[in-house]
Design a protein around this motif. Structure first.
Motif, PDB file in Angstrom:
ATOM      1  N   ASP A   1       0.831  -1.211   0.000  1.00  0.00           N
ATOM      2  CA  ASP A   1       0.000   0.000   0.000  1.00  0.00           C
ATOM      3  C   ASP A   1       0.863   1.258   0.000  1.00  0.00           C
ATOM      4  OD1 ASP A   1      -2.377  -1.423  -0.042  1.00  0.00           O
ATOM      5  OD2 ASP A   1      -2.532  -1.474   2.145  1.00  0.00           O
TER       6      ASP A   1
ATOM      7  N   LYS B   1      -6.632  -1.140 -10.574  1.00  0.00           N
ATOM      8  CA  LYS B   1      -7.937  -0.651 -10.103  1.00  0.00           C
ATOM      9  C   LYS B   1      -7.947   0.872  -9.953  1.00  0.00           C
ATOM     10  CE  LYS B   1      -9.338  -4.836  -7.701  1.00  0.00           C
ATOM     11  NZ  LYS B   1      -9.516  -5.485  -6.405  1.00  0.00           N
ATOM     12  N   LEU B   2      -6.871   1.420  -9.426  1.00  0.00           N
ATOM     13  CA  LEU B   2      -6.802   2.863  -9.196  1.00  0.00           C
ATOM     14  C   LEU B   2      -6.895   3.669 -10.488  1.00  0.00           C
ATOM     15  CD1 LEU B   2      -4.041   3.292  -6.484  1.00  0.00           C
ATOM     16  CD2 LEU B   2      -6.360   4.191  -6.374  1.00  0.00           C
TER      17      LEU B   2
ATOM     18  N   VAL C   1       2.286   1.694  -3.553  1.00  0.00           N
ATOM     19  CA  VAL C   1       1.245   2.228  -4.436  1.00  0.00           C
ATOM     20  C   VAL C   1       1.055   3.724  -4.157  1.00  0.00           C
ATOM     21  CG1 VAL C   1      -1.234   2.172  -4.969  1.00  0.00           C
ATOM     22  CG2 VAL C   1       0.061   0.037  -4.792  1.00  0.00           C
TER      23      VAL C   1
ATOM     24  N   ARG D   1       0.076  -7.735  -5.522  1.00  0.00           N
ATOM     25  CA  ARG D   1      -0.819  -6.799  -4.820  1.00  0.00           C
ATOM     26  C   ARG D   1      -0.691  -5.390  -5.381  1.00  0.00           C
ATOM     27  NH1 ARG D   1       0.214  -8.891   1.312  1.00  0.00           N
ATOM     28  NH2 ARG D   1      -1.035 -10.766   1.137  1.00  0.00           N
TER      29      ARG D   1
ATOM     30  N   THR E   1      -2.275  -5.196  -8.907  1.00  0.00           N
ATOM     31  CA  THR E   1      -3.739  -5.239  -8.809  1.00  0.00           C
ATOM     32  C   THR E   1      -4.290  -3.895  -8.353  1.00  0.00           C
ATOM     33  OG1 THR E   1      -3.714  -7.609  -8.354  1.00  0.00           O
ATOM     34  CG2 THR E   1      -5.684  -6.402  -7.677  1.00  0.00           C
ATOM     35  N   ARG E   2      -3.660  -3.294  -7.370  1.00  0.00           N
ATOM     36  CA  ARG E   2      -4.138  -1.997  -6.848  1.00  0.00           C
ATOM     37  C   ARG E   2      -3.964  -0.891  -7.875  1.00  0.00           C
ATOM     38  NH1 ARG E   2      -4.073  -1.042  -0.858  1.00  0.00           N
ATOM     39  NH2 ARG E   2      -5.893   0.082  -1.547  1.00  0.00           N
TER      40      ARG E   2
END
Length: 172
Positions: A68, A120-121, A71, A113, A116-117
């Motif tokens: 996180d 989507k973002l 990202v 991860r 994928t984030r």
């Protein structure tokens, strides 16, 4: 149109690739760079291009890193370019078979991860696109000369994809 591709040293090494040699394409690669390094780089802040492809984040992954946070750091780089009216393409992170201080399996968990984030973002953004590594998502260890950097043959294939992403990607 003026283009730039930004990433770690891998991008700088690709400057010799004839597919990417062009007056309108800049390749900025910084040895061992992390997203934080790029965020604070004067070279990056001073870029004057119409479209920017960011191939960043892989060097940020380590045994104690948080996907996180990575990202978030990548997302912090994007507004610098958007404020200048530049379209941004965020490239998905590559596999590594010899990541720093961790197993390839643990690296892959974080990489998946993050990708994928990011996907989507940036799915519905107007001036930002997420770019998947078409045909380069699931590579074997033989695809890497040292566990991190692509072989010459795959570098050429990747260069073709980079050029396609810069010149042909659709922005909303």
């Amino acid at each position: 149109m003026r283009f730039a591709i930004v990433g770690h040293s891998f991008i700088a090494r690709m400057a010799g690739n004839s597919l990417l040699q062009s007056d309108d394409v800049q390749l900025l690669g910084i040895l061992g760079a992390t997203t934080w390094t790029l965020l604070h780089s004067k070279k990056i802040r001073d870029l004057d291009v119409d479209r920017l492809l960011l191939q960043i984040g892989g060097n940020d992954i380590g045994p104690t890193s948080d996907p996180d946070d990575i990202v978030s750091d990548i997302c912090d780089v994007v507004p610098m370019s958007l404020q200048k009216g530049c379209q941004v393409i965020v490239g998905s992170l590559f596999q590594r078979y010899r990541p720093r201080h961790m197993t390839p399996e643990n690296y892959e968990i974080q990489r998946s991860r993050i990708n994928t984030r990011l996907c989507k973002l940036f799915r519905n953004q107007d001036y930002v696109a997420y770019w998947k590594l078409r045909g380069l998502q699931h590579l074997t260890a033989a695809a890497f000369k040292d566990g991190v950097h692509l072989t010459q043959t795959l570098e050429t294939r990747y260069a073709r994809q980079l050029k396609l992403a810069l010149y042909c990607s659709q922005m909303k």
